[in-house]
Design a protein around this motif. Structure first.
Motif, PDB file in Angstrom:
ATOM      1  N   LEU A  17       0.829  -1.210   0.000  1.00 56.79           N
ATOM      2  CA  LEU A  17       0.000   0.000   0.000  1.00 56.79           C
ATOM      3  C   LEU A  17       0.863   1.259   0.000  1.00 56.79           C
ATOM      4  CD1 LEU A  17      -2.815  -1.038   2.522  1.00 56.79           C
ATOM      5  CD2 LEU A  17      -2.987  -0.840   0.026  1.00 56.79           C
ATOM      6  N   SER A  21       0.701   4.062  -2.825  1.00 61.89           N
ATOM      7  CA  SER A  21       0.019   5.253  -2.316  1.00 61.89           C
ATOM      8  C   SER A  21       0.045   6.442  -3.284  1.00 61.89           C
ATOM      9  CB  SER A  21       0.603   5.653  -0.966  1.00 61.89           C
ATOM     10  OG  SER A  21       1.999   5.900  -1.054  1.00 61.89           O
ATOM     11  N   TYR A  25      -3.458   7.893  -4.535  1.00 64.41           N
ATOM     12  CA  TYR A  25      -3.791   9.291  -4.256  1.00 64.41           C
ATOM     13  C   TYR A  25      -4.125  10.033  -5.546  1.00 64.41           C
ATOM     14  CZ  TYR A  25      -3.307  14.166  -2.868  1.00 64.41           C
ATOM     15  OH  TYR A  25      -3.530  15.503  -2.659  1.00 64.41           O
TER      16      TYR A  25
END
Length: 269
Positions: A17, A21, A25
């Motif tokens: 993760l 990320s 995002y």
């Protein structure tokens, strides 16, 4: 059956993760409005994707990138396979020197060839065309080197058996070498595709027509789209970026099994 260590699985998930990320995002941000982004609010919308595809022509840019990257991948992997087969299986005068010259090109920065390629294509009238984008990228020295090393690990006895059955050199390549080298070939095909898909400098130099821009050039142009004074519409940029990574993720998903096998087997050989 041995159960996986839950602690190791948890750490793997967390690090996965963390690695994903930035992309996650970006995807989340692509569904926000510019006003919500700059005011710290939450306002979900898909209008960024509609604007990127319709108003800013990203459907056309996506098609251009697919055409150019697809042709470069097919042509590049074909040339690399033929060259690797010749270097791995045939002995001819100057062969080692020629292979050394091919490998030596890996040490030459690609930007050095920009001006010679530009002047050459300008003289033959291939600028502002698909051919001008495709031809300079058709040869891959790394793919040739990688496949040559892989093919050398295939026993020559298989070639000799095929020759005894009356096969020609091209038939040996197509019926013996290519099937056995499929993991390596698919790995290099993905490598070539991603490299060309992400290419920015050469399309920027060689293309001046808006309808021939690739995704990377189109993404750079979005930085000039301002919803306000000195403000970049980052949600719009992120929507266009998300569009640009989807084909790469799809290609990776299709050849992931072969990619891992090709790299590991090539390393062992």
């Amino acid at each position: 059956m041995k159960l996986e260590n839950p602690v190791q699985s948890l750490f793997a998930l967390l690090f996965g993760l963390l690695f994903l990320s930035p992309a996650l995002y970006s995807i989340w941000l692509s569904f926000q409005t510019a006003d919500a982004y700059y005011t710290g609010g939450l306002e979900f919308t898909v209008d960024n994707y509609r604007r990127a595809v319709g108003q800013y022509h990203f459907a056309r840019y996506l098609l251009n990138s697919i055409i150019v990257s697809g042709i470069v991948t097919v042509g590049g992997i074909s040339i690399a396979t033929l060259a690797a087969y010749a270097f791995a299986r045939f002995r001819f005068r100057g062969g080692d020197l020629l292979f050394g010259a091919v490998v030596a090109t890996l040490m030459i920065p690609s930007h050095i060839s920009l001006i010679p390629n530009y002047l050459t294509l300008a003289k033959v009238g291939l600028l502002d065309s698909y051919a001008g984008l495709i031809l300079p990228a058709m040869a891959s020295a790394f793919a040739t080197f990688f496949l040559r090393q892989y093919i050398r690990g295939i026993p020559r006895s298989l070639d000799e058996a095929a020759y005894m059955d009356g096969a020609t050199s091209l038939q040996v390549l197509w019926r013996v070498i290519v099937p056995l080298s499929r993991p390596a070939i698919l790995s290099m095909a993905l490598y070539i595709f991603i490299g060309e898909w992400n290419s920015y400098i050469w399309p920027l130099v060689a293309i001046g027509k808006d309808d021939l821009y690739t995704l990377q050039v189109g993404l750079a142009r979005l930085y000039r789209i301002n919803p306000g004074e000195g403000v970049i519409d980052w949600p719009l940029v992120m929507a266009a970026s998300t569009i640009s990574i989807l084909p790469v993720l799809l290609c990776f998903a299709l050849v992931e099994r072969h990619l891992v096998r090709g790299i590991t087997m090539g390393a062992v050989k």
